[in-house]
Design a protein around this motif. Structure first.
Motif, short mmCIF file in Angstrom:
data_model
loop_
_atom_site.label_atom_id
_atom_site.label_comp_id
_atom_site.label_asym_id
_atom_site.label_seq_id
_atom_site.Cartn_x
_atom_site.Cartn_y
_atom_site.Cartn_z
N ALA A 5 0.85 -1.19 0.00
CA ALA A 5 0.00 0.00 0.00
C ALA A 5 0.89 1.24 0.00
CB ALA A 5 -0.90 -0.01 1.22
N ILE A 6 0.48 2.23 -0.75
CA ILE A 6 1.27 3.47 -0.80
C ILE A 6 0.43 4.62 -0.26
CG2 ILE A 6 2.69 2.68 -2.72
CD1 ILE A 6 1.00 4.37 -4.58
N GLU A 7 1.12 5.64 0.19
CA GLU A 7 0.47 6.86 0.67
C GLU A 7 0.94 8.02 -0.19
OE1 GLU A 7 0.79 7.67 4.83
OE2 GLU A 7 0.26 5.61 5.41
N THR A 187 2.31 1.13 -9.77
CA THR A 187 1.43 1.23 -10.93
C THR A 187 0.60 2.51 -10.84
OG1 THR A 187 -0.37 0.04 -9.85
CG2 THR A 187 1.25 -1.28 -11.10
N THR A 188 0.11 2.92 -11.99
CA THR A 188 -0.80 4.08 -12.01
C THR A 188 -2.03 3.81 -11.17
OG1 THR A 188 -0.02 4.78 -14.19
CG2 THR A 188 -2.22 5.51 -13.53
N ALA A 193 -5.57 5.11 -6.70
CA ALA A 193 -6.34 4.65 -5.53
C ALA A 193 -5.94 5.41 -4.27
CB ALA A 193 -6.15 3.16 -5.34
N ALA A 194 -4.65 5.72 -4.18
CA ALA A 194 -4.15 6.41 -2.98
C ALA A 194 -4.48 7.90 -2.98
CB ALA A 194 -2.64 6.21 -2.87
N THR A 195 -4.87 8.45 -4.12
CA THR A 195 -5.21 9.89 -4.16
C THR A 195 -6.70 10.13 -3.92
OG1 THR A 195 -5.57 9.89 -6.56
CG2 THR A 195 -3.36 10.41 -5.78
#
Length: 198
Positions: A5-7, A187-188, A193-195
């Motif tokens: 997961a990215i932030e 990935t894009t 999703a994180a935005t």
């Protein structure tokens, strides 16, 4: 590939590198990869503008004789989908080398003045200006994310006739950046999703 997961920080800067019309000339560049790159870059630009995050557009002004990216050539212009998304708050950097940190106005100074520490780096070419900018940003202490599917490159011939395909070069960039701790390759879809608001 499984992604962690990215932030995405509220002030994360999207760096869009060299998405110029001159790269649409296959007679000059040869075969390319990732036909979805432009669609993914456009989606990221839209997400950044909708969320009020800063967008940096970088344009290459080639000094090489005969280059399709020379300032006096039609290929110097941004591709239409980028030009149509230019916002009033976008920063425009012009460079003559691979790194976006060696351009005008000074990208590092602009980021520092806003306290920005996270960069999402996209554009053309994956293994050239995108990788160089991401490596330098990592060295400068930024948190760097590279959505590889929002970049593309071209087949390239090097020493003693060794040729690598665009896909091979992109894979090498992914390994160089993440394996070398310069950037996280994502990935894009994961970035988008994180935005989104929680």
């Amino acid at each position: 590939m499984t992604e962690n997961a990215i932030e995405i920080a509220p002030d994360s800067a999207l760096i869009v590198i060299d998405v110029q019309k001159g790269f649409d000339d296959p007679s000059f560049w040869g075969p390319r990869n990732n036909p979805a790159a432009e669609e993914n870059i456009a989606a990221l630009m839209d997400a950044w503008q909708e969320s009020g995050r800063p967008v940096v557009l970088v344009r290459h002004a080639s000094r090489r004789p005969g280059s399709v990216l020379a300032p006096d050539q039609p290929g110097h212009a941004f591709k239409d989908f980028v030009a149509g998304r230019l916002g009033k708050e976008s920063l425009l950097v012009t460079k003559t080398v691979n790194s976006s940190f060696y351009g005008t106005p000074d990208l590092g100074e602009w980021l520092a003045g806003r306290g920005i520490r996270q960069l999402v780096v996209t554009g053309i070419q994956t293994n050239m200006c995108v990788e160089t900018t991401a490596r330098m940003a990592g060295n400068l202490g930024y948190e760097v994310l590279v959505p590889l599917d929002a970049t593309h490159t071209f087949d390239l011939t090097g020493p003693v006739g060794l040729t690598l395909s665009a896909d091979q070069l992109s894979a090498a960039t992914a390994v160089n950046l993440q394996g070398g701790d310069f950037a996280q390759v994502v990935t894009t879809a994961a970035v988008l999703a994180a935005t989104k608001p929680a």
